[in-house]
Scaffold this active site. Structure first.
Site, mmCIF file in Angstrom:
data_model
loop_
_atom_site.group_PDB
_atom_site.id
_atom_site.type_symbol
_atom_site.label_atom_id
_atom_site.label_comp_id
_atom_site.label_asym_id
_atom_site.label_seq_id
_atom_site.Cartn_x
_atom_site.Cartn_y
_atom_site.Cartn_z
ATOM 1 N N THR A 95 0.871 -1.184 0.000
ATOM 2 C CA THR A 95 0.000 0.000 0.000
ATOM 3 C C THR A 95 0.899 1.222 0.000
ATOM 4 O O THR A 95 1.646 1.447 0.957
ATOM 5 C CB THR A 95 -0.907 0.013 1.234
ATOM 6 O OG1 THR A 95 -1.687 -1.181 1.235
ATOM 7 C CG2 THR A 95 -1.840 1.212 1.199
ATOM 8 N N LYS A 170 -7.589 1.604 -2.634
ATOM 9 C CA LYS A 170 -7.119 1.124 -1.323
ATOM 10 C C LYS A 170 -7.209 2.250 -0.290
ATOM 11 O O LYS A 170 -7.539 2.023 0.884
ATOM 12 C CB LYS A 170 -5.675 0.620 -1.458
ATOM 13 C CG LYS A 170 -4.992 0.252 -0.160
ATOM 14 C CD LYS A 170 -5.494 -1.029 0.467
ATOM 15 C CE LYS A 170 -4.864 -1.235 1.832
ATOM 16 N NZ LYS A 170 -4.980 -2.543 2.371
ATOM 17 N N LYS A 238 0.002 4.933 8.318
ATOM 18 C CA LYS A 238 0.655 5.288 7.037
ATOM 19 C C LYS A 238 -0.395 5.372 5.925
ATOM 20 O O LYS A 238 -0.431 6.325 5.149
ATOM 21 C CB LYS A 238 1.701 4.207 6.703
ATOM 22 C CG LYS A 238 2.262 4.291 5.302
ATOM 23 C CD LYS A 238 2.812 2.950 4.824
ATOM 24 C CE LYS A 238 1.728 1.956 4.563
ATOM 25 N NZ LYS A 238 1.929 0.939 3.582
HETATM 26 P P1 NAP Z 1 5.658 -6.477 7.196
HETATM 27 O O1 NAP Z 1 5.280 -7.768 7.785
HETATM 28 O O2 NAP Z 1 6.206 -5.403 8.061
HETATM 29 O O3 NAP Z 1 6.686 -6.775 5.993
HETATM 30 C C1 NAP Z 1 7.290 -5.731 5.291
HETATM 31 C C2 NAP Z 1 8.173 -6.325 4.227
HETATM 32 O O4 NAP Z 1 8.801 -5.260 3.488
HETATM 33 C C3 NAP Z 1 9.314 -7.189 4.791
HETATM 34 O O5 NAP Z 1 9.566 -8.227 3.901
HETATM 35 C C4 NAP Z 1 10.470 -6.191 4.827
HETATM 36 O O6 NAP Z 1 11.750 -6.789 4.819
HETATM 37 C C5 NAP Z 1 10.225 -5.464 3.517
HETATM 38 N N1 NAP Z 1 10.875 -4.154 3.459
HETATM 39 C C6 NAP Z 1 10.536 -3.050 4.147
HETATM 40 N N2 NAP Z 1 11.362 -2.029 3.827
HETATM 41 C C7 NAP Z 1 12.220 -2.506 2.910
HETATM 42 C C8 NAP Z 1 13.299 -1.923 2.185
HETATM 43 N N3 NAP Z 1 13.633 -0.633 2.338
HETATM 44 N N4 NAP Z 1 13.967 -2.717 1.317
HETATM 45 C C9 NAP Z 1 13.617 -4.019 1.153
HETATM 46 N N5 NAP Z 1 12.623 -4.625 1.806
HETATM 47 C C10 NAP Z 1 11.919 -3.873 2.668
HETATM 48 O O7 NAP Z 1 4.428 -5.781 6.443
HETATM 49 P P2 NAP Z 1 3.136 -6.482 5.815
HETATM 50 O O8 NAP Z 1 2.080 -6.533 6.848
HETATM 51 O O9 NAP Z 1 3.528 -7.718 5.059
HETATM 52 O O10 NAP Z 1 2.699 -5.328 4.792
HETATM 53 C C11 NAP Z 1 3.319 -5.190 3.521
HETATM 54 C C12 NAP Z 1 2.482 -4.208 2.709
HETATM 55 O O11 NAP Z 1 1.150 -4.730 2.564
HETATM 56 C C13 NAP Z 1 2.353 -2.834 3.359
HETATM 57 O O12 NAP Z 1 2.379 -1.822 2.388
HETATM 58 C C14 NAP Z 1 1.000 -2.911 4.050
HETATM 59 O O13 NAP Z 1 0.422 -1.611 4.203
HETATM 60 C C15 NAP Z 1 0.230 -3.781 3.074
HETATM 61 N N6 NAP Z 1 -0.902 -4.527 3.667
HETATM 62 C C16 NAP Z 1 -0.773 -5.195 4.858
HETATM 63 C C17 NAP Z 1 -1.863 -5.877 5.386
HETATM 64 C C18 NAP Z 1 -1.792 -6.638 6.697
HETATM 65 O O14 NAP Z 1 -2.857 -7.037 7.216
HETATM 66 N N7 NAP Z 1 -0.612 -6.897 7.249
HETATM 67 C C19 NAP Z 1 -3.090 -5.893 4.704
HETATM 68 C C20 NAP Z 1 -3.177 -5.232 3.486
HETATM 69 C C21 NAP Z 1 -2.075 -4.545 2.975
HETATM 70 P P3 NAP Z 1 12.428 -7.276 6.218
HETATM 71 O O15 NAP Z 1 11.869 -8.632 6.497
HETATM 72 O O16 NAP Z 1 13.870 -7.267 5.935
HETATM 73 O O17 NAP Z 1 12.031 -6.241 7.263
#
Ligand code: NAP
Length: 288
Positions: A95, A170, A238
């Site tokens: 997102t 979104k 965010k």
């Molecule tokens: P998360 O568990 O915090 O995972 C974030 C991922 O991004 C990890 O693989 C992290 O790597 C990677 N990352 C972050 N910064 C980076 C960088 N500068 N370079 C390379 N890799 C990087 O987050 P998530 O919940 O999966 O969410 C991911 C996205 O989906 C977000 O945009 C979120 O808003 C969206 N989303 C989430 C949900 C939910 O329920 N969780 C639902 C809908 C949408 P590391 O492992 O090295 O930290």
């Protein structure tokens, strides 16, 4: 299909698993490399960089935290754009703001590639179960190429317009949820004070006009005063800021979303940013 996956967090890891299970040839990369191991055990190939994950891929799925992270893995050193083959499509399920999506779409088009912004709704449960709802922006041709990838983990895929339209949709989703999560906390904390039997009350609410995904899936958190992920408050904040920025640019004031953003800022300041958004219930409990 040959698919690269970059970002194996809460959402990206189960998405990658569904792609492997659907029979695609999957190469994965995650900044914290050990997060690749469970996927490798299922048959995915590991790549040292985002660029390596994109070599020979028909599509590259990205799912990282925020806009700067996406631009880093896509356009930075050893990034996806360096190796994406002509006609390859980056499908981004993070997102980010519609502006970032459009900028990335233009940069990848200049390099001969395609781009689909494909943010998702449905939470970590939806990713695990493969029942996400996807909002797509992109050309008809690029969305058609992305479709088999998205079908591996989505129940609903909706194409809403050109690049950026998926992220705008979104933002709508996140603005809507702001009020829903805040109301969940306020109403159930009141119910607790009123001495109502909460489990039975929720069953009754589910049968009436207050029924919602948030009520069905997050009331247990509020009742137990525990807020495991889920969707972390800092990420929702965010997303809310993206929606508010877009709304303000369009000349709108959104007082409810603005108030919820301030409440979420308070939660983050007090160290609750890593909890599920249902921790907004801490506000009426006087904990934040
Ligand atoms: P998360 O568990 O915090 O995972 C974030 C991922 O991004 C990890 O693989 C992290 O790597 C990677 N990352 C972050 N910064 C980076 C960088 N500068 N370079 C390379 N890799 C990087 O987050 P998530 O919940 O999966 O969410 C991911 C996205 O989906 C977000 O945009 C979120 O808003 C969206 N989303 C989430 C949900 C939910 O329920 N969780 C639902 C809908 C949408 P590391 O492992 O090295 O930290």
């Amino acid at each position: 299909m040959r698919i690269g996956v970059v970002g194996l967090g809460t959402m990206g890891a189960p998405m990658a698993r569904h792609l492997v299970e659907a029979g695609h040839r999957v190469t994965v990369h995650n900044r914290t490399r050990q997060r690749e191991e469970p996927l490798a055990a299922l048959g995915a190939v590991r790549a040292e960089t985002p660029g390596e994950a994109a070599v020979g891929a028909d599509c590259v799925l990205t799912c990282v935290s925020d806009g700067p992270d996406l631009e880093q893995v896509a356009l930075g050193p050893s990034g996806i754009a360096e190796t994406l083959m002509a006609g390859g499509v980056v499908v981004d399920c993070s997102t980010v703001s519609p502006t970032v999506a459009r900028r990335l779409g233009e940069a990848l088009a200049a390099a001969g590639g395609g781009f689909v912004d494909a943010p998702v709704s449905g939470g970590s449960e939806g990713a695990e179960r493969g029942t996400l709802s996807v909002f797509c922006g992109g050309s008809d041709a690029d969305v058609a190429k992305a479709r088999p990838l998205l079908d591996a983990f989505a129940k609903t895929v909706t194409h809403l317009g050109p690049v950026g339209a998926g992220q705008a949709a979104k933002a709508v989703n996140q603005l809507f949820l702001a009020g829903a999560y805040a109301s969940l906390g306020e109403s159930l904390v009141y119910a607790e004070r009123a001495g109502l039997p909460l489990d039975r009350l929720v069953e009754a609410l589910v049968g009436g006009a207050a029924d919602s995904w948030v009520l069905r899936n997050r009331s247990a958190n509020v009742i137990a005063s525990r807020y495991p992920l889920g969707f972390r408050t800092s990420l929702h904040l965010k997303d809310l800021r993206i929606g508010l920025e877009e709304a303000h640019a369009a000349g709108l004031e959104l007082p409810v979303a603005e108030l919820v953003a301030r409440l979420e800022e308070r939660l983050v300041e007090r160290g609750y940013g890593g909890e599920d958004v249902s921790s907004l219930a801490r506000v009426p409990r006087g904990e934040a």
